[in-house]
Design a protein around this motif. Structure first.
Motif, short mmCIF file in Angstrom:
data_model
loop_
_atom_site.label_atom_id
_atom_site.label_comp_id
_atom_site.label_asym_id
_atom_site.label_seq_id
_atom_site.Cartn_x
_atom_site.Cartn_y
_atom_site.Cartn_z
N ALA A 93 -22.64 -148.99 2.13
CA ALA A 93 -23.16 -150.29 1.73
C ALA A 93 -24.10 -150.79 2.82
O ALA A 93 -23.81 -150.67 4.01
CB ALA A 93 -22.02 -151.30 1.53
N GLY A 94 -25.23 -151.33 2.42
CA GLY A 94 -26.16 -151.90 3.39
C GLY A 94 -26.54 -150.91 4.47
O GLY A 94 -27.09 -149.85 4.20
N ASN A 95 -26.19 -151.26 5.72
CA ASN A 95 -26.54 -150.38 6.85
C ASN A 95 -25.33 -149.58 7.36
O ASN A 95 -25.31 -149.13 8.50
CB ASN A 95 -27.14 -151.22 7.98
N LEU A 96 -24.34 -149.35 6.51
CA LEU A 96 -23.14 -148.59 6.85
C LEU A 96 -23.18 -147.23 6.14
O LEU A 96 -23.31 -147.18 4.92
CB LEU A 96 -21.87 -149.36 6.45
N TYR A 97 -23.04 -146.15 6.92
CA TYR A 97 -23.14 -144.79 6.37
C TYR A 97 -21.94 -143.95 6.79
O TYR A 97 -21.41 -144.12 7.89
CB TYR A 97 -24.41 -144.10 6.89
N TYR A 98 -21.57 -143.05 5.91
CA TYR A 98 -20.54 -142.05 6.24
C TYR A 98 -21.25 -140.84 6.80
O TYR A 98 -22.13 -140.26 6.14
CB TYR A 98 -19.72 -141.65 5.01
N VAL A 99 -20.89 -140.41 8.01
CA VAL A 99 -21.51 -139.24 8.64
C VAL A 99 -20.47 -138.25 9.17
O VAL A 99 -20.78 -137.39 9.97
CB VAL A 99 -22.47 -139.67 9.79
N GLY A 100 -19.23 -138.35 8.69
CA GLY A 100 -18.14 -137.51 9.19
C GLY A 100 -18.10 -136.14 8.53
O GLY A 100 -18.96 -135.76 7.75
N ALA A 101 -17.06 -135.40 8.89
CA ALA A 101 -16.83 -134.07 8.33
C ALA A 101 -15.97 -134.21 7.08
O ALA A 101 -15.72 -135.33 6.60
CB ALA A 101 -16.15 -133.19 9.37
N ASN A 102 -15.49 -133.10 6.56
CA ASN A 102 -14.70 -133.14 5.34
C ASN A 102 -13.32 -133.78 5.54
O ASN A 102 -12.73 -134.27 4.59
CB ASN A 102 -14.53 -131.74 4.75
N ASP A 103 -12.82 -133.77 6.77
CA ASP A 103 -11.48 -134.32 6.99
C ASP A 103 -11.36 -135.26 8.19
O ASP A 103 -10.27 -135.69 8.52
CB ASP A 103 -10.46 -133.19 7.12
N VAL A 104 -12.47 -135.56 8.85
CA VAL A 104 -12.47 -136.51 9.96
C VAL A 104 -13.60 -137.51 9.70
O VAL A 104 -14.75 -137.13 9.57
CB VAL A 104 -12.68 -135.81 11.32
N THR A 105 -13.24 -138.77 9.64
CA THR A 105 -14.24 -139.79 9.31
C THR A 105 -15.05 -140.20 10.53
O THR A 105 -14.54 -140.29 11.64
CB THR A 105 -13.56 -141.05 8.73
N SER A 106 -16.32 -140.45 10.28
CA SER A 106 -17.23 -141.02 11.27
C SER A 106 -18.21 -141.89 10.50
O SER A 106 -18.67 -141.52 9.42
CB SER A 106 -17.99 -139.93 12.01
N PHE A 107 -18.50 -143.05 11.07
CA PHE A 107 -19.39 -143.99 10.40
C PHE A 107 -20.55 -144.34 11.32
O PHE A 107 -20.41 -144.41 12.53
CB PHE A 107 -18.62 -145.27 10.04
N LEU A 108 -21.69 -144.59 10.70
CA LEU A 108 -22.88 -145.00 11.43
C LEU A 108 -23.30 -146.36 10.91
O LEU A 108 -23.46 -146.55 9.70
CB LEU A 108 -24.02 -143.99 11.20
N ILE A 109 -23.41 -147.31 11.84
CA ILE A 109 -23.94 -148.64 11.51
C ILE A 109 -25.32 -148.71 12.14
O ILE A 109 -25.45 -148.55 13.37
CB ILE A 109 -23.03 -149.76 12.04
#
Length: 142
Positions: free
Chosen positions: A79-95
């Protein structure tokens, strides 16, 4: 009473001793290599199968352990300036923001190249990431 003999019709060596008959299939043991599976052949076959399985599975295991078992996952905008950039089983987010980006959770050491690829795929530069917030790596959350 003792009687010894060999019957070619049955292939059995017969020994009668005190009215007890002991049958030994000598003919079967002698021709087993030509007709059936000997213990040696079975063990050799099993050994070959195990070596082949090891040769196939070991490189796969080694590759999986080098990146912590993670696989690449396509990045996407949440949403907006929030992105999912993680792997298949470990989450990482980019704002993302005009003054720099914030990366939340970097995952395992093997996850970093995947995160960098995801950031680039979204059109952002890894050099624009100014803050890295790290909690801890875990299979269901970073």
């Amino acid at each position: 009473m003792y009687h010894a003999g060999f019957s070619t019709a049955t292939g059995f060596h017969c020994v009668t001793l005190s009215h007890r008959v002991l049958y030994t299939n000598i003919a079967r043991e002698l021709t087993l290599g030509a007709k059936g599976f000997s213990r040696r052949r079975v063990l050799m076959g099993l050994g070959i199968v195990l070596v082949m399985a090891f040769a196939v599975l070991f490189p796969l295991w080694l590759r999986a352990t080098k990146n912590g078992g993670q696989k690449y996952a396509e990045p996407f905008q949440i949403a907006g300036n929030l992105y999912y950039v993680g792997a298949n089983d470990v989450t990482s987010f980019l704002i993302t923001g005009p003054e720099g980006h914030v990366l939340i959770d970097g995952g395992y050491p093997g996850t970093a190249p995947m995160i960098m690829k995801s950031i680039a795929q979204l059109g952002f530069k890894i050099t624009d990431v100014k803050i890295l917030l790290n909690s801890h790596s875990h299979y269901d959350h970073a």
